[in-house]
Design a protein around this motif. Structure first.
Motif, PDB file in Angstrom:
ATOM      1  N   ARG A   4       5.445  -1.668  -2.193  1.00  0.00           N
ATOM      2  CA  ARG A   4       6.160  -1.591  -3.468  1.00  0.00           C
ATOM      3  C   ARG A   4       7.677  -1.594  -3.322  1.00  0.00           C
ATOM      4  N   ALA A   5       8.181  -0.990  -2.239  1.00  0.00           N
ATOM      5  CA  ALA A   5       9.631  -0.874  -2.091  1.00  0.00           C
ATOM      6  C   ALA A   5       9.954  -0.546  -0.637  1.00  0.00           C
ATOM      7  N   TYR A   6      11.261  -0.606  -0.309  1.00  0.00           N
ATOM      8  CA  TYR A   6      11.689  -0.205   1.030  1.00  0.00           C
ATOM      9  C   TYR A   6      13.099   0.370   0.960  1.00  0.00           C
ATOM     10  N   TYR A   7      13.438   1.085   2.019  1.00  0.00           N
ATOM     11  CA  TYR A   7      14.779   1.655   2.117  1.00  0.00           C
ATOM     12  C   TYR A   7      15.299   1.419   3.525  1.00  0.00           C
ATOM     13  N   TRP A   8      16.568   1.035   3.617  1.00  0.00           N
ATOM     14  CA  TRP A   8      17.184   0.756   4.914  1.00  0.00           C
ATOM     15  C   TRP A   8      18.536   1.445   4.994  1.00  0.00           C
ATOM     16  N   SER A   9      18.745   2.152   6.076  1.00  0.00           N
ATOM     17  CA  SER A   9      20.080   2.638   6.418  1.00  0.00           C
ATOM     18  C   SER A   9      20.134   2.710   7.933  1.00  0.00           C
ATOM     19  N   VAL A  10      21.278   3.057   8.450  1.00  0.00           N
ATOM     20  CA  VAL A  10      21.411   3.139   9.909  1.00  0.00           C
ATOM     21  C   VAL A  10      20.450   4.170  10.478  1.00  0.00           C
ATOM     22  N   ASP A  11      20.278   5.272   9.789  1.00  0.00           N
ATOM     23  CA  ASP A  11      19.491   6.383  10.316  1.00  0.00           C
ATOM     24  C   ASP A  11      18.073   6.460   9.767  1.00  0.00           C
ATOM     25  N   GLU A  12      17.724   5.617   8.802  1.00  0.00           N
ATOM     26  CA  GLU A  12      16.420   5.763   8.164  1.00  0.00           C
ATOM     27  C   GLU A  12      15.905   4.426   7.653  1.00  0.00           C
ATOM     28  N   LYS A  13      14.643   4.136   7.957  1.00  0.00           N
ATOM     29  CA  LYS A  13      13.966   2.963   7.421  1.00  0.00           C
ATOM     30  C   LYS A  13      12.619   3.404   6.859  1.00  0.00           C
ATOM     31  N   LEU A  14      12.397   3.139   5.574  1.00  0.00           N
ATOM     32  CA  LEU A  14      11.183   3.591   4.915  1.00  0.00           C
ATOM     33  C   LEU A  14      10.470   2.411   4.258  1.00  0.00           C
ATOM     34  N   LEU A  15       9.141   2.434   4.316  1.00  0.00           N
ATOM     35  CA  LEU A  15       8.301   1.479   3.604  1.00  0.00           C
ATOM     36  C   LEU A  15       7.448   2.267   2.622  1.00  0.00           C
ATOM     37  N   ILE A  16       7.445   1.852   1.350  1.00  0.00           N
ATOM     38  CA  ILE A  16       6.745   2.603   0.308  1.00  0.00           C
ATOM     39  C   ILE A  16       5.572   1.763  -0.209  1.00  0.00           C
ATOM     40  N   TYR A  17       4.360   2.300  -0.082  1.00  0.00           N
ATOM     41  CA  TYR A  17       3.132   1.616  -0.485  1.00  0.00           C
ATOM     42  C   TYR A  17       2.426   2.389  -1.591  1.00  0.00           C
ATOM     43  N   ASP A  18       1.456   1.722  -2.226  1.00  0.00           N
ATOM     44  CA  ASP A  18       0.511   2.447  -3.070  1.00  0.00           C
ATOM     45  C   ASP A  18      -0.271   3.420  -2.192  1.00  0.00           C
ATOM     46  N   TYR A  19      -0.600   4.562  -2.737  1.00  0.00           N
ATOM     47  CA  TYR A  19      -1.426   5.518  -2.011  1.00  0.00           C
ATOM     48  C   TYR A  19      -2.904   5.188  -2.247  1.00  0.00           C
ATOM     49  N   ILE A  20      -3.660   5.015  -1.158  1.00  0.00           N
ATOM     50  CA  ILE A  20      -5.087   4.693  -1.238  1.00  0.00           C
ATOM     51  C   ILE A  20      -5.867   5.989  -1.031  1.00  0.00           C
ATOM     52  N   THR A  21      -6.769   6.306  -1.967  1.00  0.00           N
ATOM     53  CA  THR A  21      -7.276   7.671  -2.111  1.00  0.00           C
ATOM     54  C   THR A  21      -8.310   8.115  -1.085  1.00  0.00           C
ATOM     55  N   ASN A  22      -9.161   7.231  -0.569  1.00  0.00           N
ATOM     56  CA  ASN A  22     -10.326   7.682   0.196  1.00  0.00           C
ATOM     57  C   ASN A  22     -10.218   7.495   1.710  1.00  0.00           C
ATOM     58  N   GLY A  23      -9.008   7.489   2.221  1.00  0.00           N
ATOM     59  CA  GLY A  23      -8.839   7.442   3.672  1.00  0.00           C
ATOM     60  C   GLY A  23      -9.201   6.093   4.269  1.00  0.00           C
ATOM     61  N   SER A  24      -9.461   6.093   5.564  1.00  0.00           N
ATOM     62  CA  SER A  24      -9.701   4.844   6.288  1.00  0.00           C
ATOM     63  C   SER A  24     -11.185   4.626   6.533  1.00  0.00           C
ATOM     64  N   LEU A  25     -11.511   3.388   6.848  1.00  0.00           N
ATOM     65  CA  LEU A  25     -12.884   3.034   7.198  1.00  0.00           C
ATOM     66  C   LEU A  25     -13.311   3.763   8.467  1.00  0.00           C
ATOM     67  N   ALA A  26     -12.388   3.966   9.404  1.00  0.00           N
ATOM     68  CA  ALA A  26     -12.715   4.666  10.650  1.00  0.00           C
ATOM     69  C   ALA A  26     -13.241   6.073  10.351  1.00  0.00           C
ATOM     70  N   THR A  27     -12.566   6.774   9.447  1.00  0.00           N
ATOM     71  CA  THR A  27     -13.007   8.122   9.089  1.00  0.00           C
ATOM     72  C   THR A  27     -14.327   8.085   8.325  1.00  0.00           C
ATOM     73  N   ALA A  28     -14.483   7.095   7.451  1.00  0.00           N
ATOM     74  CA  ALA A  28     -15.721   6.979   6.671  1.00  0.00           C
ATOM     75  C   ALA A  28     -16.927   6.707   7.562  1.00  0.00           C
ATOM     76  N   LEU A  29     -16.704   5.984   8.677  1.00  0.00           N
ATOM     77  CA  LEU A  29     -17.807   5.661   9.589  1.00  0.00           C
ATOM     78  C   LEU A  29     -18.108   6.789  10.566  1.00  0.00           C
ATOM     79  N   HIS A  30     -17.063   7.412  11.099  1.00  0.00           N
ATOM     80  CA  HIS A  30     -17.254   8.350  12.210  1.00  0.00           C
ATOM     81  C   HIS A  30     -16.833   9.786  11.899  1.00  0.00           C
ATOM     82  N   GLY A  31     -16.227   9.994  10.730  1.00  0.00           N
ATOM     83  CA  GLY A  31     -15.715  11.319  10.447  1.00  0.00           C
ATOM     84  C   GLY A  31     -14.434  11.571  11.218  1.00  0.00           C
ATOM     85  N   ARG A  32     -13.946  12.782  11.125  1.00  0.00           N
ATOM     86  CA  ARG A  32     -12.729  13.174  11.828  1.00  0.00           C
ATOM     87  C   ARG A  32     -13.057  14.369  12.702  1.00  0.00           C
TER      88      ARG A  32
END
Length: 725
Positions: free
Chosen positions: A476-504
Motif C-alpha cells: 500500500r505504501a512505503y517510507y524511505w529515509s537514510v535511517d529507515e526504510k518501511l514497506l506497508i502492506y495489508d494485514y492478512i489475518t490467519n497467518g501463514s500456510l506453514a503455520t496452518a500445516l505444521h503449527g508453531r
C-alpha cells in the motif's frame, strides 16, 4: 337485410385490423431469439437467474445475459458456472454466425445434438464440467474453423470419430475424464498439425499410440495420455515433439524399452509409472536381451562417444573435415584474442572510471559523491551523477509515499500506532500495526543504509505497488529515509500456510486443514503465480516461494507475500538476503543446521527450510527463472499432500521431500503411506489427491525445461472439482 349486411361488413373488417395490430408486438422477436428461447425452455433449473432477462418481448437477443452479437447476429453464447440444469436443444444449430459456445461447469446432461455442429463457423466449443453422455458425432469434422474443443469432465463415450482429423485449425483438444474408448485415428498426428494442447487422460482409449503423433510440433505444456489402456511400445517418434513438452504416459498398458531420444530423453520415472511392461532407463527394471529393441540405440541415452561431432569441423567451404575438433593453432588464436579483448575492456573501464567517477584528487569531493548518514563519509557511485546530486539534497525530506488512492493515513499516524512484532528474519522485522481508527497493517522494516540508491528503490517498489490480484499481498505504501526504510502492506489475518500445516512450536493443538481447503489454497496460489508470470508488467519471478510466504486471509484464501523483497532489501542496503542461488550446494544436514536468522526462535521450523524449496539449478545459475517458482510450488504441493516438512527423517538419516516421494513411487508404496494423517477423513478424494501429486511431480522435475508452465498447472487444477464450488 342488404342494408344490415352493408353496415356489418366494415365493422367486421375494422375488428380484424385491430386484432392483427394487437398481435404485432408478440411476434417482434427474430428467429435467432426464438432459437435461444428454446434453450431457456430446455433448462429446468436456473438458481442464479442467469437467463432472467431472456424475454420474447425483445426485438433480438443481443442484450440478453451471456449473448454477444455482431451486426445484430449472435456470435457467442457464454453462460459458465451458473448451475444450469437441462439439455441442449437442436435449434442452436440454426445460429449460422455462431462462433463461440461456453457452458462449462454447469449441470447439462443428455447428448451433444448433431444439429449444433451445423454451425460450421464454430471456433470454440467449451462444455467441460457437465454431465453430457453419448458419443461425439462424426459431424465434428465439418467444423473446419474449430480451434478449441474442451469436453473434459463429462460422461462422453464411444470412440473418437476419424473425421476429427479434418479440424486442421484445432489448437486445444481436451477430452480428459470421460469414458471414451477405442483407438485413436490413424491420421491423428498428421491431421491435427496446429494442436498446441492435448489431454486425453482418464479415459479408456486403447490400441497403440499413433507414431505420427511426433509430427505435432506445436504442442506445449503437458501432453497427457495417462490413465488409459494404450498398449504396445512407446513410439520413438514421440521424441520429435518439442523438448519443452512433458509427455505423461502413466498408468497404461505400454510395454518394451523406453526410447531415449529428444523429448523422451533423460526423463524421470514419474512419466512412465503404472506400465508394468515398460523396461529400461529411467525405470529400475532393465530390459532382457530377448525384448525387441532392447539393444537398439534408441533404448539408451545418447553419449558423446556414440556420435562423434564430425559436422562441427567443417571448413569454410562446407566440407567435412577429419572430425578431430579444433587445431592447436586455432585454440591458441582463440585464447590470445580473448586475452586481448579482456585487456581492452579493462582499459576502457579504467578510462571511464577516471573521467566519470573522480571523487578526490584535484576535484571537489562533493561533485560526484554523496554523504551517507551525515557522518562525513563520502562514496563515489559511477554513472549516477544526476541521481546522487538530487538525492543528497532531498533524501531527508521524503515522507510516507502512498501507492494506492485508498491510503488515508500519514507517517505521524503510523509512528504513533500500537505495534506488535509478528516475526524476525535476515530481511528485517515485521510488525502488526493498529492505527487509532482501528485499521490494521503489516509493516516490514528493511533497516538502515543505502541512501544513494533511492531512485532504484523507488522504481522497483512502485512497480510492485501496481500489482493487484486477489491472491497477492498488496503493497500500500512505503517510507524511505537514510535511517529507515518501511514497506506497508495489508494485514492478512490467519497467518501463514506453514503455520496452518505444521503449527508453531509450543502452540496448542491446531485445527488441521481439510483436503478441500488445501485444494482451494493450491488453486489460489497457482492463480497468483500465473498473474506474476504472465500478466504483471515485467513477467516477474518470485524467487523465494515457500509456505511461510503464503498468507491466509479471513476465509483461508491464499495471498502470496514477500514478492520482490530480496531485491528491495539489497537496494536498501540491509542484510544480505535471498542469496542462496549464489551459494554452493549444501548437504541436507548442513542446510538443516543453518537458520535464516539467529533471531528466529526455532531452527527446525518450516520457515527456516527455505533452501529446500529452491530448484536445483538455482544453486548454480544467477539469473532467476520462472521455472524456479514452479519447482518451489511443486515442493509446496508435496508438503500439503504428505503433511511433512521438506526434510524427511528416515531412521537415523534424512533426505529431502522430493527424493523421498520419488523413492516411494519407485517402491510402489500405497498412497496411505505418504498421505498426511490429517487427511484420513478425505479418503474419498483419492483421485483428486493423486491428480495433484502428478502435478507436483511434474513441477519438481530435475530439468527446468520439463516443468510445465504455471498457466498449464492452473488450468489443470481448475478441472478438479472442490466441494463447495
Amino acid at each position: 337485410m342488404h342494408a344490415l349486411l352493408s353496415l356489418a361488413l366494415p365493422l367486421l373488417l375494422l375488428l380484424i385490423i385491430i386484432i392483427c395490430n394487437c398481435n404485432v408486438p408478440v411476434d417482434s422477436l427474430n428467429g435467432e431469439g426464438y432459437a435461444l428461447l428454446s434453450l431457456k425452455q430446455s433448462i429446468h433449473e436456473d438458481p442464479d437467474g442467469a437467463l432472467s432477462n431472456w424475454n420474447s418481448s425483445d426485438e433480438n437477443p443481443c442484450t440478453w445475459n451471456g449473448v454477444t452479437c455482431k451486426d445484430q447476429r449472435v456470435v457467442s453464447v457464454s453462460i459458465p458456472k451458473k448451475k444450469l440444469s437441462g439439455f441442449l436443444p437442436s435449434s442452436l444449430g440454426s445460429l449460422s454466425d455462431l462462433r463461440h459456445v461456453n457452458l462449462r461447469n454447469n449441470k447439462f446432461s443428455g447428448s451433444l445434438p448433431v444439429e449444433l455442429l451445423e454451425a460450421q463457423g464454430l471456433q470454440s466449443l467449451v462444455l467441460y464440467g457437465n454431465s453430457f453422455t453419448g458419443s461425439l458425432p462424426k459431424e465434428i469434422g465439418k467444423l473446419r474453423y474449430l480451434q478449441n474443443l474442451d469436453l473434459s469432465q463429462n460422461f462422453f463415450n464411444g470412440s473418437l470419430p476419424t473425421s476429427i482429423v479434418q479440424c486442421k485449425r484445432l489448437k486445444t483438444l481436451d477430452l480428459s475424464q470421460n469414458n471414451f474408448t477405442g483407438t485413436l485415428p490413424d491420421e491423428f498426428g498428421s491431421g491435427l498439425v496446429s494442436l498446441e494442447k492435448l489431454d486425453l487422460s482418464f479415459n479408456k482409449f486403447n490400441g497403440s499410440i499413433p507414431s505420427n503423433m511426433g509430427n505435432l510440433s506445436s504442442l506445449q505444456g503437458t501432453v497427457d495420455l495417462s490413465h488409459n489402456l494404450f498398449t504396445g511400445s512407446i513410439p520413438a517418434s514421440l521424441g520429435n515433439l518439442p523438448e519443452k513438452v512433458y509427455i505423461d504416459l502413466t498408468y497404461n498398458k505400454l510395454s518394451g524399452p523406453i526410447p531415449q531420444n529428444g523429448a523422451l530423453m533423460n526423463r524421470g520415472p514419474t512419466a512412465f509409472i503404472g506400465n508394468p511392461g515398460l523396461c529400461g532407463p529411467p525405470l529400475k527394471n532393465p530390459c532382457s536381451s530377448d525384448v525387441p529393441g532392447a539393444n537398439s540405440p534408441s533404448s539408451y541415452p545418447y553419449l558423446p562417444s556414440n556420435y562423434p561431432p564430425a559436422e562441427s569441423s567443417r571448413d569454410e567451404g562446407g566440407k567435412s573435415g577429419k572430425g578431430r575438433g579444433l587445431s592447436k593453432g586455432a585454440v591458441v588464436a582463440i585464447i590470445v584474442s580473448d586475452v586481448i579483448g579482456i585487456c581492452l575492456v579493462g582499459l576502457l573501464f579504467s578510462y571511464c572510471y577516471s573521467k566519470v567517477c573522480a571523487c578526490g584528487k584535484g576535484k571537489d569531493e562533493n561533485s560526484y559523491g554523496i554523504e551517507k548518514g551525515g557522518k562525513g563519509r563520502r562514496q563515489c557511485f559511477c554513472f549516477r551523477k544526476d541521481e546522487s546530486e538530487t538525492l543528497s539534497e532531498n533524501v531527508e525530506q521524503y515522507d510516507l509515499v502512498p501507492l494506492d488512492t485508498q491510503v488515508a493515513f500519514d507517517l505521524d499516524e503510523l509512528l504513533k500506532a500500537s505495534a506488535f512484532v509478528l516475526g524476525k528474519s535476515g530481511i528485517g522485522i515485521v510488525y502488526k500495526v493498529v492505527l487509532e481508527d482501528g485499521l490494521t497493517l503489516a509493516v516490514r522494516r528493511l533497516g538502515e543504509g543505502g541512501s544513494q540508491r533511492f531512485k532504484e528503490f523507488q522504481t522497483e517498489v512502485e512497480a510492485i505497488g501496481k500489482l493487484r490480484h486477489p491472491n497477492i499481498a498488496t503493497l500500500r505504501a512505503y517510507y524511505w529515509s537514510v535511517d529507515e526504510k518501511l514497506l506497508i502492506y495489508d494485514y492478512i489475518t490467519n497467518g501463514s500456510l506453514a503455520t496452518a500445516l505444521h503449527g508453531r512450536p509450543g502452540m496448542v493443538p491446531f485445527t488441521p486443514l481439510s483436503w478441500s481447503v488445501r485444494l482451494k489454497i493450491i488453486k489460489g496460489t497457482a492463480k497468483g503465480l500465473v498473474y506474476l508470470h504472465e500478466f504483471s508488467p515485467k513477467k516477474y519471478v518470485h524467487g523465494d516461494l515457500k509456505p511461510s510466504n503464503i498468507l491466509l486471509g479471513q476465509n483461508l484464501e491464499p495471498h502470496i507475500s514477500d514478492f520482490g523483497l530480496g531485491r528491495l532489501a539489497n537496494i536498501a542496503g540491509g542484510s544480505p538476503t535471498l542469496q542462496s542461488n549464489r551459494m554452493p550446494a549444501e548437504k541436507p544436514q548442513e542446510r538443516q543446521q543453518k537458520s535464516v536468522s539467529s533471531e528466529v526462535a526455532t531452527t527446525n521450523s518450516p520457515s527456516n527450510l527455505g533452501s529446500y524449496y529452491q530448484a536445483p539449478e538455482a544453486l548454480k545459475v544467477v539469473k532467476p527463472s520462472q521455472k524456479w517458482d514452479i519447482y518451489s510450488f511443486g515442493v509446496i504441493l508435496l508438503e500439503m499432500i504428505t503433511g511433512r516438512t521438506p526434510v524427511v527423517h528416515v531412521g537415523s538419516s534424512e533426505m529431502d521431500l522430493v527424493h523421498w516421494i520419488q523413492l516411494c513411487i519407485e517402491e510402489k508404496k500405497p498412497l496411505a503411506d505418504v498421505l498426511d494423517a490429517y487427511l484420513a477423513p478425505d479418503a474419498d478424494k483419492e483421485e483428486e489427491i493423486i491428480a495433484v501429486l502428478k502435478i507436483a511431480m511434474a513441477c519438481v522435475h530435475s530439468s527446468p525445461e520439463r516443468r510445465p508452465t504455471m498457466r498449464h498447472i492452473s488450468d489443470t487444477l481448475d478441472r478438479l472439482v472442490v466441494s463447495g464450488d
